[in-house]
Design an enzyme around this catalytic site. Structure first.
Site, mmCIF file in Angstrom:
data_model
loop_
_atom_site.group_PDB
_atom_site.id
_atom_site.type_symbol
_atom_site.label_atom_id
_atom_site.label_comp_id
_atom_site.label_asym_id
_atom_site.label_seq_id
_atom_site.Cartn_x
_atom_site.Cartn_y
_atom_site.Cartn_z
ATOM 1 N N THR A 159 40.888 32.312 39.323
ATOM 2 C CA THR A 159 42.337 32.187 39.492
ATOM 3 C C THR A 159 43.091 33.441 39.067
ATOM 4 O OG1 THR A 159 42.517 31.131 37.312
ATOM 5 C CG2 THR A 159 42.286 29.677 39.231
ATOM 6 N N UNK A 160 42.376 34.523 38.853
ATOM 7 C CA UNK A 160 43.021 35.790 38.495
ATOM 8 C C UNK A 160 43.105 36.664 39.746
ATOM 9 N N PRO A 161 44.291 36.832 40.336
ATOM 10 C CA PRO A 161 44.406 37.592 41.590
ATOM 11 C C PRO A 161 43.853 39.019 41.524
ATOM 12 C CG PRO A 161 46.391 36.308 41.230
ATOM 13 C CD PRO A 161 45.566 36.185 39.977
ATOM 14 N N MET A 184 39.956 38.971 41.561
ATOM 15 C CA MET A 184 39.378 38.611 42.849
ATOM 16 C C MET A 184 39.651 39.682 43.904
ATOM 17 S SD MET A 184 37.804 35.888 42.137
ATOM 18 C CE MET A 184 37.287 35.441 43.799
#
EC number: 1.21.99.3
Length: 304
Positions: free
Chosen positions: A169-171, A174
């Protein structure tokens, strides 16, 4: 005789039962230890609070869309345009560190965001890992079988070990995974790579962001963390992946929340990346690996 008996009686009363002072001394030491910890926590809060207030004020400013667009979309003058890289087919590849994008419908200054920021800053302040110092050998867990291991179990002799901390969930984590995968492919002959899955940066029941590619709640159990890590593992590069413990021992030791990069060699931290999102720079890791490759093989590496 009566005087001797009285003397023995007084002496007996003064001595008391053996070991009576033991529990009292232990309690006193415990109280002193807790007091010292409380003083240390208070002092750290006083040191961190100005920094936290500065971050909170910046997040509040970025909630104004005109300011957000101005700051997040401009290119820093000290950072030149990245080199254009081509793959074997002559196609242009994305940069190592694509710019951080925040959608207009995301609020940055919320109670959940401030809690996350404070948590990350506190972990960074108390971390054991420092560049040039010994690498903490904290506990990690294999996703298959829940087998407990240590980070340095993945280090092989004098080969560097790259640690990549992050979550689905870490943009930024990713978005830069493809760049990290390119480094794994290029340097895995001489360097080992380890992804450590930590607590979610933007869980669906915490600091929510629509820029997150996945909707994952906070991990309530190790099984939850395994399920989230398997999502990453499907598209992860060909390197080992382990989980942080539910006590977040590795994230705490390395100050890795939200995401972070490290290089360990012979038990020493050779490279410590900045704390994400701003400090998470795959390009810095690439530079370190290029220098190491040049020293190892005596030739200047070619970018691909």
């Amino acid at each position: 005789m009566p005087r001797q008996a009285a003397s023995r009686l007084v002496v007996g009363e003064g001595e008391g039962p053996p070991g009576a002072s033991g529990p009292a001394a232990t309690m006193l030491r415990s109280l002193l230890l807790h007091s010292l910890r409380l003083c240390a926590q208070t002092a750290s809060c006083l040191v961190l609070f100005p920094r936290f207030l500065g971050t909170a004020f910046m997040l509040w400013l970025l909630d104004f869309l005109c300011i957000r667009k101005h700051f997040l979309r401009r290119r820093h003058p000290d950072h030149p345009e990245p080199e254009v890289e081509l793959n074997s087919e002559g196609e242009e590849m994305p940069p190592d560190d694509p710019p951080i994008c925040v959608s207009d419908d995301n609020r940055l200054c919320t109670l959940a965001s401030l809690k996350a920021v404070w948590h990350g800053q506190k972990l960074d302040f108390f971390k054991q890992a420092h560049e040039g110092g010994p690498a903490p050998n904290s506990e990690v867990v294999r996703p298959d079988g829940f087998q407990s291991q240590r980070i340095l179990d993945y280090a092989q002799g004098t080969r560097p070990l790259v640690l990549n901390f992050g979550s689905c969930t870490u943009p930024p984590f990713m978005a830069r995974m493809s760049a990290f995968q390119r480094l794994v492919t290029k340097y895995q002959r001489d360097v080992d790579f380890l992804i450590i899955y930590i607590e979610e940066a933007h869980p669906s029941d915490g600091w929510v962001t629509t820029d997150s590619p996945y909707v994952i709640p906070q991990h309530r159990s190790l099984e939850d963390r395994v399920s989230a890590a398997r999502v990453l593992q499907q598209g992860a590069p060909g390197c080992a992946l382990v989980l942080d413990t539910m006590a977040n021992s590795s994230s705490s030791a390395y100050g890795a929340y939200f995401e972070r990069l490290y290089v360990i060699q012979s038990g020493t931290i050779m490279y410590q990346g900045g704390r994400g999102p701003d400090g998470y720079q795959v390009s810095e890791l690439r530079t370190w690996l290029e220098r190491y490759d040049e020293q190892l093989h005596g030739t200047r590496p070619h970018r691909f």
